[in-house]
Motif scaffolding. Structure first.
Motif, PDB file in Angstrom:
ATOM      1  N   ASP A   1      58.034  55.601  15.507  1.00 30.52           N
ATOM      2  CA  ASP A   1      57.640  56.272  14.270  1.00 30.52           C
ATOM      3  C   ASP A   1      58.019  55.495  13.015  1.00 30.52           C
ATOM      4  O   ASP A   1      59.101  54.907  12.925  1.00 30.52           O
ATOM      5  N   ARG A   2      57.123  55.487  12.058  1.00 28.16           N
ATOM      6  CA  ARG A   2      57.412  54.978  10.720  1.00 28.16           C
ATOM      7  C   ARG A   2      56.997  55.991   9.653  1.00 28.16           C
ATOM      8  O   ARG A   2      57.594  56.044   8.584  1.00 28.16           O
ATOM      9  N   LEU A   3      55.991  56.815   9.961  1.00 28.56           N
ATOM     10  CA  LEU A   3      55.445  57.725   8.957  1.00 28.56           C
ATOM     11  C   LEU A   3      56.374  58.895   8.657  1.00 28.56           C
ATOM     12  O   LEU A   3      56.582  59.244   7.488  1.00 28.56           O
ATOM     13  N   LEU A   4      56.946  59.519   9.695  1.00 30.71           N
ATOM     14  CA  LEU A   4      57.905  60.603   9.455  1.00 30.71           C
ATOM     15  C   LEU A   4      59.149  60.062   8.767  1.00 30.71           C
ATOM     16  O   LEU A   4      59.707  60.698   7.862  1.00 30.71           O
ATOM     17  N   ALA A   5      59.567  58.862   9.174  1.00 30.43           N
ATOM     18  CA  ALA A   5      60.732  58.236   8.538  1.00 30.43           C
ATOM     19  C   ALA A   5      60.502  58.043   7.050  1.00 30.43           C
ATOM     20  O   ALA A   5      61.389  58.290   6.225  1.00 30.43           O
ATOM     21  N   ARG A   6      59.298  57.615   6.695  1.00 28.41           N
ATOM     22  CA  ARG A   6      58.974  57.418   5.285  1.00 28.41           C
ATOM     23  C   ARG A   6      59.024  58.740   4.527  1.00 28.41           C
ATOM     24  O   ARG A   6      59.511  58.819   3.396  1.00 28.41           O
ATOM     25  N   LYS A   7      58.546  59.793   5.169  1.00 29.40           N
ATOM     26  CA  LYS A   7      58.541  61.105   4.523  1.00 29.40           C
ATOM     27  C   LYS A   7      59.954  61.617   4.269  1.00 29.40           C
ATOM     28  O   LYS A   7      60.273  62.067   3.168  1.00 29.40           O
ATOM     29  N   ILE A   8      60.815  61.547   5.282  1.00 27.27           N
ATOM     30  CA  ILE A   8      62.134  62.164   5.126  1.00 27.27           C
ATOM     31  C   ILE A   8      63.026  61.403   4.150  1.00 27.27           C
ATOM     32  O   ILE A   8      63.898  61.997   3.507  1.00 27.27           O
ATOM     33  N   TRP A   9      62.799  60.096   4.010  1.00 29.38           N
ATOM     34  CA  TRP A   9      63.659  59.318   3.119  1.00 29.38           C
ATOM     35  C   TRP A   9      63.077  59.135   1.723  1.00 29.38           C
ATOM     36  O   TRP A   9      63.829  58.952   0.762  1.00 29.38           O
TER      37      TRP A   9
ATOM     38  N   LEU B   1      67.648  61.243  13.173  1.00 24.51           N
ATOM     39  CA  LEU B   1      68.062  60.446  12.023  1.00 24.51           C
ATOM     40  C   LEU B   1      67.327  59.104  12.076  1.00 24.51           C
ATOM     41  O   LEU B   1      67.831  58.132  12.611  1.00 24.51           O
ATOM     42  N   GLN B   2      66.137  59.099  11.512  1.00 27.73           N
ATOM     43  CA  GLN B   2      65.304  57.902  11.497  1.00 27.73           C
ATOM     44  C   GLN B   2      65.809  56.933  10.428  1.00 27.73           C
ATOM     45  O   GLN B   2      65.745  57.248   9.240  1.00 27.73           O
ATOM     46  N   PRO B   3      66.326  55.755  10.812  1.00 27.77           N
ATOM     47  CA  PRO B   3      66.731  54.782   9.789  1.00 27.77           C
ATOM     48  C   PRO B   3      65.501  54.227   9.102  1.00 27.77           C
ATOM     49  O   PRO B   3      64.535  53.855   9.756  1.00 27.77           O
ATOM     50  N   HIS B   4      65.532  54.205   7.807  1.00 26.45           N
ATOM     51  CA  HIS B   4      64.349  53.781   7.072  1.00 26.45           C
ATOM     52  C   HIS B   4      64.665  52.761   5.984  1.00 26.45           C
ATOM     53  O   HIS B   4      63.799  51.991   5.582  1.00 26.45           O
ATOM     54  N   GLY B   5      65.875  52.738   5.511  1.00 21.83           N
ATOM     55  CA  GLY B   5      66.223  51.869   4.398  1.00 21.83           C
ATOM     56  C   GLY B   5      66.001  50.396   4.689  1.00 21.83           C
ATOM     57  O   GLY B   5      65.476  49.670   3.861  1.00 21.83           O
ATOM     58  N   LEU B   6      66.382  49.940   5.877  1.00 23.81           N
ATOM     59  CA  LEU B   6      66.230  48.522   6.205  1.00 23.81           C
ATOM     60  C   LEU B   6      64.757  48.140   6.259  1.00 23.81           C
ATOM     61  O   LEU B   6      64.370  47.056   5.827  1.00 23.81           O
TER      62      LEU B   6
ATOM     63  N   GLY C   1      79.433  51.908  25.215  1.00 30.05           N
ATOM     64  CA  GLY C   1      78.826  52.425  26.432  1.00 30.05           C
ATOM     65  C   GLY C   1      77.307  52.475  26.393  1.00 30.05           C
ATOM     66  O   GLY C   1      76.652  52.705  27.382  1.00 30.05           O
ATOM     67  N   SER C   2      76.706  52.261  25.237  1.00 29.51           N
ATOM     68  CA  SER C   2      75.253  52.230  25.116  1.00 29.51           C
ATOM     69  C   SER C   2      74.901  51.425  23.881  1.00 29.51           C
ATOM     70  O   SER C   2      75.739  51.211  23.003  1.00 29.51           O
ATOM     71  N   PHE C   3      73.652  50.987  23.831  1.00 32.53           N
ATOM     72  CA  PHE C   3      73.217  50.196  22.681  1.00 32.53           C
ATOM     73  C   PHE C   3      72.087  50.924  21.992  1.00 32.53           C
ATOM     74  O   PHE C   3      71.017  51.111  22.564  1.00 32.53           O
ATOM     75  N   ASP C   4      72.316  51.379  20.776  1.00 26.29           N
ATOM     76  CA  ASP C   4      71.299  52.065  19.988  1.00 26.29           C
ATOM     77  C   ASP C   4      71.160  51.324  18.676  1.00 26.29           C
ATOM     78  O   ASP C   4      71.979  51.471  17.771  1.00 26.29           O
ATOM     79  N   PHE C   5      70.117  50.475  18.574  1.00 19.04           N
ATOM     80  CA  PHE C   5      69.962  49.658  17.374  1.00 19.04           C
ATOM     81  C   PHE C   5      69.770  50.520  16.137  1.00 19.04           C
ATOM     82  O   PHE C   5      70.187  50.154  15.041  1.00 19.04           O
ATOM     83  N   ALA C   6      69.167  51.695  16.301  1.00 15.86           N
ATOM     84  CA  ALA C   6      68.965  52.586  15.157  1.00 15.86           C
ATOM     85  C   ALA C   6      70.296  53.020  14.552  1.00 15.86           C
ATOM     86  O   ALA C   6      70.452  53.075  13.332  1.00 15.86           O
ATOM     87  N   SER C   7      71.270  53.321  15.415  1.00 16.99           N
ATOM     88  CA  SER C   7      72.576  53.755  14.898  1.00 16.99           C
ATOM     89  C   SER C   7      73.284  52.610  14.187  1.00 16.99           C
ATOM     90  O   SER C   7      73.966  52.815  13.175  1.00 16.99           O
TER      91      SER C   7
END
Length: 521
Positions: free
Chosen positions: A507-515, A252-257, A87-93
């Motif tokens: 965002d990339r900076l907060l993602a880097r911090k949390i992971w 939930l910021q994806p950061h690993g990829l 029903g929706s497209f969320d590339f992050a998920s």
């Protein structure tokens, strides 16, 4: 016009009609156009072909060629398939689940859909591929369509917007308030039970059958503090995302990829920040989590371990009859029975506790109503998904009434929150006509019944939980959130949902911090 066809021409025309039919079916099924328009595409294309190309066979066949337009066509089908299923497209998920793995998850009745989708996609690709390698006209068409199809492809735009983030945009990072040193400001430690109601958004109360579907949850709302206005922020729209946003105060910021790290090989989850359970353990709380699913799914086990949960109960350590399971694991009545037993034991221990319980009944597309619900409502006429939403309210209400009857809710706050908005379902059109909001209610002896209207997101639940437990919050802040019990404005109230969602996407900076960065606790 020559209508006498040889064998080669029959084969050629058959392939053309396969292409026309596949395209029309795909547009109707996955791009949600009407049957009339779909038929017009099919028969209109056939008419044009009969007028200008019927009986034709390539007099100058080309050598085997690569299908350039295959790339945007496949991407378009993938996009349409995800839209049709979720029903929706969320590339992050998608990135998150690919990295964390889907072990323990369930296809949720998607096998037939996926098969139909794959066959229609394959029909288009093979037919076009055959024609391109038999007729120069289609070769020219393929080369001409490649760039335009790629540029207008919605999947390309979604992926592009995900990766083209600013490594210098620090607005989200600056808005983050680290809760590392928050202190409990009360001598009497309160217990808390947090119930995550799968997909049970507040919007169901507003649809045509809302009074019946949401009766039990409306009754609970009237007995406590209800927050109206809890919207779904970017990267909080699936179960794990909603859970960690409410427990840690960040999407939930994806950061690993992006950094080349694979989450499924990591032993930690959000190692860079302090979450609710970390603060609770520092204050000698017992912290537990219960659901009916496999904790290997979506990184739940890694999160529970990383953030000091004492006990976790799920698919593999909750006892139930072997013939009473759904696609995801145990039914909600089984899980709530286990939760009741745990509350009894914790009450006897005398130690303060916070218990999180996640339901599954209202999971899209059709839900998983329990046997106890079916016994309680033998004359139910509601469609399955609506009955499953009602069943969620019934099981939660029964759980709370049982604990209250046994005197187990003294000095205990009960929080009920939907983990995210419901995904693809038969009532999506009705829901989309309303303002779609999550359900959020707080019940307790010290809680005065009231309706509180705020513009908020799931990460605002985190400081609200801390506030309810008696932590001292500077300006009501923790993580990206603001306590909804305070007078301070949330990020949504200050800047609007669109601006905050855009910052989350970039965002990339907060993602880097949390992971990446280790927390101080």
């Amino acid at each position: 016009m020559e209508f006498i066809l040889n064998r080669s021409q029959y084969k050629y025309n058959f392939i053309v009609f396969v292409l026309a039919f596949s395209v029309s079916y795909a547009f109707k099924k996955y791009f949600l156009i009407s049957g009339f328009v779909s038929s017009a595409l099919c028969f209109g294309g056939a008419a044009i072909y009969i007028m200008y190309g019927f009986g034709a066979v390539a007099k100058q066949p080309v050598s085997f060629r690569f299908l350039y337009s295959l790339v945007p066509i496949v991407l378009l089908f993938i996009y349409a398939g995800v839209i049709g299923l979720f029903g929706s497209f969320d590339f992050a998920s998608i990135v998150f689940h690919l990295n964390m793995g889907v072990e323990g998850g369930a296809p949720e009745n998607s096998t037939k859909y996926t098969l139909r989708f794959a066959l229609s996609c394959l029909g288009v690709i093979l037919a076009f591929w055959f024609l391109i390698n038999k007729d120069r006209r289609f070769l020219v068409l393929d080369r001409a369509l490649f760039i335009p199809l790629l540029l207008i492809n919605p999947l390309v735009w979604s992926v592009g917007s995900f990766f083209i983030g600013s490594h210098y945009d620090d607005r989200l990072l600056k808005a983050y308030f680290a809760p590392d040193h928050l202190q409990l400001a009360t001598a009497i430690k309160q217990n808390m039970i947090i119930i995550y109601a799968e997909s049970t958004e507040r919007t169901f109360a507003d649809i045509a059958a809302g009074d019946k579907v949401f009766a039990e949850l409306k009754e609970l709302s009237a007995s406590g503090l209800e927050v109206k206005g809890l919207a779904q922020a970017k990267n909080t729209g699936w179960s794990m995302a909603g859970f960690v946003a409410s427990q840690c105060g960040v999407p939930l910021q994806p950061h690993g990829l992006l950094s080349g790290n694979l989450f499924d090989k990591q032993q930690t989850f959000f190692a860079g920040i302090v979450c609710l359970s970390d603060l609770l353990k520092k204050n000698d709380y017992q912290v537990e989590f219960l659901n009916g699913s496999d904790h290997g799914f979506a990184g739940m086990r890694a999160f529970l371990k990383s953030h000091k949960f004492d006990q976790a109960f799920g698919l593999h350590n909750i006892e139930a009859a072997s013939d009473y399971r759904n696609d995801w694991g145990h039914y909600d009545d089984t899980v709530f029975k286990q939760a009741q037993n745990r509350v009894r034991l914790l009450k006897k221990s005398g130690k303060p506790y916070v218990m999180s319980v996640a339901t599954i009944a209202a999971h899209f597309p059709n839900g998983h109503s329990t046997r106890s619900c079916e016994r309680a409502f033998p004359n139910n006429k509601l469609p399955q998904i609506l009955f499953s939403v009602k069943c969620t309210g019934y099981e939660i209400s029964k759980f709370i009434k049982t604990l209250r009857h046994e005197g187990l809710l003294d000095n205990t706050v009960v929080v009920i929150v939907s983990d995210h908005l419901m995904m693809k379902n038969d009532y999506e059109e009705q829901l989309n006509q309303k303002q779609r909001l999550n359900y959020f209610v707080v019940i307790g002896d010290s809680i005065r019944p009231q309706l509180l209207e705020r513009q908020a997101a799931m990460f605002d639940v985190f400081p609200t939980l801390l506030d309810l437990l008696g932590f001292s919050l500077p300006d009501g802040r923790a993580g990206l959130g603001v306590s909804l019990l305070s007078v301070n404005k949330t990020l949504f109230e200050q800047y609007g949902a669109d601006k905050i969602n855009d910052r989350i996407s970039r965002d990339r900076l907060l993602a880097r911090k949390i992971w990446v960065e280790p927390s101080v606790l």
